[in-house]
Write a protein that holds these residues in place. Structure first.
Motif, PDB file in Angstrom:
ATOM      1  N   ASN A  41       0.829  -1.212   0.000  1.00  0.00           N
ATOM      2  CA  ASN A  41       0.000   0.000   0.000  1.00  0.00           C
ATOM      3  C   ASN A  41       0.859   1.255   0.000  1.00  0.00           C
ATOM      4  O   ASN A  41       0.576   2.216  -0.727  1.00  0.00           O
ATOM      5  N   ALA A  42       1.917   1.260   0.799  1.00  0.00           N
ATOM      6  CA  ALA A  42       2.819   2.421   0.839  1.00  0.00           C
ATOM      7  C   ALA A  42       3.503   2.620  -0.514  1.00  0.00           C
ATOM      8  O   ALA A  42       3.649   3.753  -0.984  1.00  0.00           O
ATOM      9  N   ALA A  43       3.890   1.526  -1.156  1.00  0.00           N
ATOM     10  CA  ALA A  43       4.531   1.622  -2.469  1.00  0.00           C
ATOM     11  C   ALA A  43       3.553   2.143  -3.517  1.00  0.00           C
ATOM     12  O   ALA A  43       3.925   2.940  -4.384  1.00  0.00           O
ATOM     13  N   VAL A  44       2.290   1.717  -3.429  1.00  0.00           N
ATOM     14  CA  VAL A  44       1.275   2.188  -4.381  1.00  0.00           C
ATOM     15  C   VAL A  44       1.031   3.684  -4.199  1.00  0.00           C
ATOM     16  O   VAL A  44       0.935   4.427  -5.174  1.00  0.00           O
ATOM     17  N   ILE A  45       0.969   4.137  -2.962  1.00  0.00           N
ATOM     18  CA  ILE A  45       0.765   5.567  -2.700  1.00  0.00           C
ATOM     19  C   ILE A  45       1.905   6.385  -3.298  1.00  0.00           C
ATOM     20  O   ILE A  45       1.679   7.391  -3.976  1.00  0.00           O
ATOM     21  N   LEU A  61      -5.393   6.318   1.101  1.00  0.00           N
ATOM     22  CA  LEU A  61      -6.153   5.099   0.880  1.00  0.00           C
ATOM     23  C   LEU A  61      -7.450   5.199   1.673  1.00  0.00           C
ATOM     24  O   LEU A  61      -7.421   5.368   2.885  1.00  0.00           O
ATOM     25  N   VAL A  62      -8.598   5.117   0.986  1.00  0.00           N
ATOM     26  CA  VAL A  62      -9.886   5.250   1.674  1.00  0.00           C
ATOM     27  C   VAL A  62     -10.718   3.979   1.632  1.00  0.00           C
ATOM     28  O   VAL A  62     -11.740   3.889   2.308  1.00  0.00           O
ATOM     29  N   GLY A  63     -10.316   2.997   0.846  1.00  0.00           N
ATOM     30  CA  GLY A  63     -11.073   1.753   0.798  1.00  0.00           C
ATOM     31  C   GLY A  63     -10.274   0.638   0.159  1.00  0.00           C
ATOM     32  O   GLY A  63      -9.483   0.860  -0.749  1.00  0.00           O
ATOM     33  N   GLY A  64     -10.466  -0.583   0.680  1.00  0.00           N
ATOM     34  CA  GLY A  64      -9.809  -1.738   0.091  1.00  0.00           C
ATOM     35  C   GLY A  64      -8.403  -1.966   0.586  1.00  0.00           C
ATOM     36  O   GLY A  64      -7.561  -2.452  -0.163  1.00  0.00           O
ATOM     37  N   ALA A  65      -8.142  -1.688   1.852  1.00  0.00           N
ATOM     38  CA  ALA A  65      -6.782  -1.811   2.385  1.00  0.00           C
ATOM     39  C   ALA A  65      -6.212  -3.211   2.211  1.00  0.00           C
ATOM     40  O   ALA A  65      -5.012  -3.372   2.002  1.00  0.00           O
ATOM     41  N   THR A  66      -7.059  -4.248   2.275  1.00  0.00           N
ATOM     42  CA  THR A  66      -6.566  -5.615   2.130  1.00  0.00           C
ATOM     43  C   THR A  66      -7.027  -6.262   0.826  1.00  0.00           C
ATOM     44  O   THR A  66      -6.820  -7.458   0.624  1.00  0.00           O
ATOM     45  N   ALA A  67      -7.629  -5.478  -0.057  1.00  0.00           N
ATOM     46  CA  ALA A  67      -8.117  -6.000  -1.337  1.00  0.00           C
ATOM     47  C   ALA A  67      -7.212  -5.547  -2.476  1.00  0.00           C
ATOM     48  O   ALA A  67      -6.417  -4.634  -2.322  1.00  0.00           O
ATOM     49  N   ARG A  68      -7.346  -6.181  -3.616  1.00  0.00           N
ATOM     50  CA  ARG A  68      -6.558  -5.767  -4.780  1.00  0.00           C
ATOM     51  C   ARG A  68      -7.188  -4.582  -5.497  1.00  0.00           C
ATOM     52  O   ARG A  68      -6.503  -3.860  -6.211  1.00  0.00           O
ATOM     53  N   LEU A  69      -8.481  -4.383  -5.328  1.00  0.00           N
ATOM     54  CA  LEU A  69      -9.150  -3.206  -5.875  1.00  0.00           C
ATOM     55  C   LEU A  69      -9.269  -2.199  -4.743  1.00  0.00           C
ATOM     56  O   LEU A  69      -9.944  -2.449  -3.745  1.00  0.00           O
ATOM     57  N   LYS A  70      -8.586  -1.074  -4.886  1.00  0.00           N
ATOM     58  CA  LYS A  70      -8.508  -0.080  -3.821  1.00  0.00           C
ATOM     59  C   LYS A  70      -9.058   1.257  -4.304  1.00  0.00           C
ATOM     60  O   LYS A  70      -9.067   1.545  -5.491  1.00  0.00           O
TER      61      LYS A  70
END
Length: 83
Positions: A41-45, A61-70
């Motif tokens: 998640n940090a790398a995506v941000i 990140l507002v949704g999907g913290a553990t999902a592949r669709l965020k």
């Protein structure tokens, strides 16, 4: 002005770090980090912030913290930079 983006994330990818824009405008983000302890998640941000030309502090990140669709909220004007 805040904007919300739906992003498909591919953690642990050898293809990344890379942001692909599909023909329908959907973003797919490939990161080499694994989905462990929030590292992916940090790398995506960080990658999204660079792609959109905004500071990392404006990407949340507002949704999907553990999902592949965020879902991410981008504060301020976002301008995509070609890569």
């Amino acid at each position: 002005m805040a904007e919300t983006l739906a992003v498909r994330v591919k953690p642990g990818s050898r293809k990344g770090p890379l942001v692909e824009v599909g023909p329908d405008g959907e973003l797919t983000v490939y990161v080499p980090e694994r989905a462990v302890d929030g590292k992916a998640n940090a790398a995506v941000i960080a990658l999204l912030a660079g792609h959109l030309g905004v500071p990392k502090s404006r990407v949340q990140l507002v949704g999907g913290a553990t999902a592949r669709l965020k879902r991410f909220r981008i504060d301020g004007p976002a301008q995509a930079t070609p890569r």
